[in-house]
Design a protein around this motif. Structure first.
Motif, PDB file in Angstrom:
ATOM      1  N   HIS A   1     -12.121 -36.749 -52.514  1.00  0.00           N
ATOM      2  CA  HIS A   1     -11.271 -35.547 -52.565  1.00  0.00           C
ATOM      3  C   HIS A   1     -10.876 -35.098 -51.167  1.00  0.00           C
ATOM      4  N   MET A   2     -11.802 -35.129 -50.226  1.00  0.00           N
ATOM      5  CA  MET A   2     -11.515 -34.706 -48.861  1.00  0.00           C
ATOM      6  C   MET A   2     -10.544 -35.669 -48.183  1.00  0.00           C
TER       7      MET A   2
ATOM      8  N   SER B   1      -7.193 -34.535 -49.593  1.00  0.00           N
ATOM      9  CA  SER B   1      -6.718 -33.200 -49.223  1.00  0.00           C
ATOM     10  C   SER B   1      -6.584 -33.000 -47.716  1.00  0.00           C
ATOM     11  N   ASN B   2      -7.111 -33.953 -46.938  1.00  0.00           N
ATOM     12  CA  ASN B   2      -7.011 -33.866 -45.483  1.00  0.00           C
ATOM     13  C   ASN B   2      -6.433 -35.158 -44.914  1.00  0.00           C
TER      14      ASN B   2
ATOM     15  N   ILE C   1     -13.291 -37.522 -41.595  1.00  0.00           N
ATOM     16  CA  ILE C   1     -14.245 -36.689 -42.322  1.00  0.00           C
ATOM     17  C   ILE C   1     -15.615 -36.805 -41.666  1.00  0.00           C
TER      18      ILE C   1
ATOM     19  N   ARG D   1     -18.900 -31.605 -42.570  1.00  0.00           N
ATOM     20  CA  ARG D   1     -17.887 -31.052 -43.476  1.00  0.00           C
ATOM     21  C   ARG D   1     -18.119 -31.538 -44.903  1.00  0.00           C
ATOM     22  N   LEU D   2     -18.532 -32.801 -45.032  1.00  0.00           N
ATOM     23  CA  LEU D   2     -18.792 -33.342 -46.369  1.00  0.00           C
ATOM     24  C   LEU D   2     -19.953 -32.609 -47.028  1.00  0.00           C
TER      25      LEU D   2
ATOM     26  N   GLU E   1     -18.777 -29.384 -48.298  1.00  0.00           N
ATOM     27  CA  GLU E   1     -17.966 -29.560 -49.505  1.00  0.00           C
ATOM     28  C   GLU E   1     -18.850 -29.753 -50.740  1.00  0.00           C
TER      29      GLU E   1
END
Length: 210
Positions: free
Chosen positions: A32-33, A36-37, A42, A46-47, A50
């Motif tokens: 998903h990241m 969306s980015n 990543i 940040r993961l 999330e």
């Protein structure tokens, strides 16, 4: 087995299911990241945010971020090649089989933008080389499947390609790869399936000799 042992076994089974579920959650969050980015790298911090866990919790399920990417690559391989095998077994006409395989690749990418960044290598910048090697092998395997379809068509049906089987398979896959790269470069706005049927019709007319 006494009741105490049964309870311990049940706890172990539930715990194993929780671990599997958490691993899936981590992989889904990573995919998903990536979607969306677009264009961004990543980080595990940040993961973890999330997913809603600590970085230490991430590493209890995956020893490294590379292993997370390998998990997603494994999903891609299983999804694509299980269906490729089905197409080969079902479809007798070589050109239709090639079309279905390439369309499968394009639609898979269109439905999974985050995973497509892995296929193009965009998401693997700064990651270990073995991940890129695995993607190279994935596309080589696809090209081999197409080449084998064309070779079998000549042996069984007398269909001969304008170029060698190797050159033809490479050209067909390169066409699909180009559309996939455009998809990522456009930040997922330019769909891989856009005008695909018309383009395939035009190029496929020159694949086999009359």
């Amino acid at each position: 087995m006494d009741k105490a042992q049964q309870k311990d076994l049940q706890k172990e089974t539930v715990s194993r299911k929780d671990r599997l579920s958490r691993k899936d959650q981590i992989l889904q969050a990573l995919a998903h990241m990536l979607e969306s980015n677009p264009g961004e790298r990543i980080t595990t911090a940040r993961l973890a945010q999330e997913v809603g866990v600590s970085e230490a919790a991430l590493y209890r399920h995956f020893p490294s971020k590379a292993k997370m990417f390998e998990g997603l690559i494994g999903f891609i391989e299983d999804s694509l090649f299980s269906r490729v095998s089905r197409i080969i077994n079902e479809e007798e006409h070589a050109l239709v089989a090639c079309q279905r395989i390439l369309t499968l690749l394009l639609i898979f990418c269109e439905k999974n933008p985050g995973l497509t960044r892995i296929l193009t290598g965009d998401a693997l910048n700064g990651e270990t080389d073995r991940l890129r090697t695995r993607i190279v092998q994935l596309f080589e395997r696809l090209e081999t499947q197409i080449r084998q379809i064309l070779r079998d068509a000549e042996i069984k049906d007398g269909l001969r390609t304008q170029m060698t089987h190797t050159a033809t398979a490479n050209m067909l896959l390169a066409l699909a790869e180009g559309r996939i790269n455009q998809f990522v470069r456009s930040r997922f706005r330019r769909k891989p399936s856009e005008n695909w049927d018309d383009q395939w019709k035009a190029i496929s007319q020159g694949v086999f000799r009359n």
